[in-house]
Design a protein around this motif. Sequence first.
Motif, PDB file in Angstrom:
ATOM      1  N   PHE A  23     -36.158 -16.671  16.473  1.00  0.00           N
ATOM      2  CA  PHE A  23     -36.466 -15.344  17.021  1.00  0.00           C
ATOM      3  C   PHE A  23     -35.281 -14.777  17.786  1.00  0.00           C
ATOM      4  N   PHE A  24     -34.677 -15.564  18.656  1.00  0.00           N
ATOM      5  CA  PHE A  24     -33.559 -15.064  19.452  1.00  0.00           C
ATOM      6  C   PHE A  24     -32.339 -14.758  18.588  1.00  0.00           C
ATOM      7  N   LEU A  66     -28.966 -10.520  16.009  1.00  0.00           N
ATOM      8  CA  LEU A  66     -28.514  -9.835  14.793  1.00  0.00           C
ATOM      9  C   LEU A  66     -28.935  -8.371  14.802  1.00  0.00           C
ATOM     10  N   SER A  67     -30.147  -8.120  15.286  1.00  0.00           N
ATOM     11  CA  SER A  67     -30.614  -6.732  15.335  1.00  0.00           C
ATOM     12  C   SER A  67     -29.705  -5.881  16.222  1.00  0.00           C
ATOM     13  N   PRO A  93     -34.689  -3.947   8.268  1.00  0.00           N
ATOM     14  CA  PRO A  93     -35.758  -4.859   8.692  1.00  0.00           C
ATOM     15  C   PRO A  93     -35.593  -5.436  10.091  1.00  0.00           C
ATOM     16  N   LEU A  94     -34.444  -5.209  10.769  1.00  0.00           N
ATOM     17  CA  LEU A  94     -34.157  -5.893  12.028  1.00  0.00           C
ATOM     18  C   LEU A  94     -34.432  -5.048  13.268  1.00  0.00           C
ATOM     19  N   GLY A  95     -34.795  -3.785  13.109  1.00  0.00           N
ATOM     20  CA  GLY A  95     -35.077  -2.955  14.262  1.00  0.00           C
ATOM     21  C   GLY A  95     -33.843  -2.267  14.810  1.00  0.00           C
ATOM     22  N   GLU A 136     -37.294  -2.874  18.657  1.00  0.00           N
ATOM     23  CA  GLU A 136     -35.939  -3.422  18.776  1.00  0.00           C
ATOM     24  C   GLU A 136     -35.629  -4.535  17.784  1.00  0.00           C
ATOM     25  N   THR A 137     -36.649  -5.272  17.318  1.00  0.00           N
ATOM     26  CA  THR A 137     -36.369  -6.411  16.428  1.00  0.00           C
ATOM     27  C   THR A 137     -37.057  -6.313  15.070  1.00  0.00           C
TER      28      THR A 137
END
Length: 507
Positions: free
Chosen positions: A144-145, A150-151, A372-374, A421-422
């Motif tokens: 998750f982190f 990456l986002s 897809p990453l926000g 954000e993500t």
Amino acid sequence: MKSQWFGRSAAIGQYPTYNSFSVLGVLAFIFIAIALVLLAALLGASLAVGFWPLAAALVGGVFVLGFYAVLAGRSGPGLRDSFFWLAFVLIFAIDSSRKFTGYSANFVLEFSLILVAPLLVPTLARLLAESRFFKWWFAGLSVFFMLSILSSFFGRSHGLAAVYQFLTNLKVILVLLLGFYIVWSARTNAAFWWIVRWLWLPTALLVAWQWSHPSSYFAVMPYATASADTLQLFPSRAVGPFHHPTYLGLYMGVLSVFCVVNAASGGGRRYYLIGLCYFLLLLASTQRQETVTAVIAATAAVSLLHGKKFALRSAIVGLVAVAALGGAAWLFIQDNLMREATRWGIVGHSAIQQPRQVLYMHAVEIADQYAPLGSGLGTFAGAGAQKFDISLYLDRGFARYPWFYEQNVLMDTYWTNFLAETGWATTALLIILMLLLVGFAARHSLRKYPIEVRRFWLMAFAGLLFTFLLSLTSPSFQDPGLFLIPGIFLGVAYNRTVAWKKSEKKG
């Protein structure tokens, strides 16, 4: 009669000691470096708001205790538990002082939590070595982190806002690890339940003062936030010892649930009455989400204690009660309910103005737009965006809402921040991880442990379930002041279980 393991000697548990000079040296150096930097930043911020004496004293206390614990290599239950008590006192002291001064010193608690983070590293290492569940759980959390980082690279994040939001997201983990770090000795347990038995009384007196003579109450505490009850059932929204009804609602809700769990698991029938006192204070706060969530959490915990038949019976009674209360509410306060429904956009054709629904709607749109990453850390519905980068709010027209600059509602929900954000997948991963913690506590509460151990697992389950349900409409996981009491009992229950198993092997 208490089991032998529940006393002072066994309650400490068996913690690994780190006698290697190199390990202690590295930990001490890291701690000192981080502590000095953060302490300097905290003192600078405190001086800026004129609140430096209390902030320096409190954080200095954490620094001294943490420094001693690192150098000592091992620490007894009194020192470990002092970190919990310090955080507990900070919650009440900081929020209460805001009623008199108008200054928000929440950063003292948050910086204090970060200051003790190096002490939690050995605890994390022990946990990963002992538990297969937590090994996989923290592996999922690491994913998750990494995705959130990456986002930030591929989204629209700015450096300082992204870093601040990343540290903010760590707070929930630090609170959980604090629960695994502390010992929760017999003395701490007795002190906690003594506080639970009596905290409702001064809280009720403060509420009675607020309602019976508001002019003198607000003259003494001019910065207390006590708005009108939108349903017009009470003179105003009670705040008790806190600055805002949110804190009163959460703590009265959590403590009412804990009292029910304690009474149902053999801790004494008087706790049903004490729990009722807390529940009445919860109603006085007019926090509707906390009220519903407390009922659900208490029912679920007692159902785990008594089995499937009780759970089915409770579900039927609950449905009947909800239907009855809903019907009564519709008959007596129909106009108020319709006004609330209009604000949420449930009925009518007016534009939606309710902040939480606006945040959810925009979070969904942002997640789709930046899939897809926000949009990246520090861009929307979090502390990083609020403090350092409001550009996405302005791009999306938030300036037209009257509450955008007037109310602190931009962090009023937990999941909108991650969704925007993500992205969808990363948010789903975090939701699953949180639900796994709830399920882990529930599974252990059903095992054939001594009732003292099961009580802690039931409290851990009820606290996590309460916080998770509340996070849909509250920043409950994100605020250490809101999550401390519900969050620490997972670690306490785990440590109790480890200590009991070791005592069983020796016996």
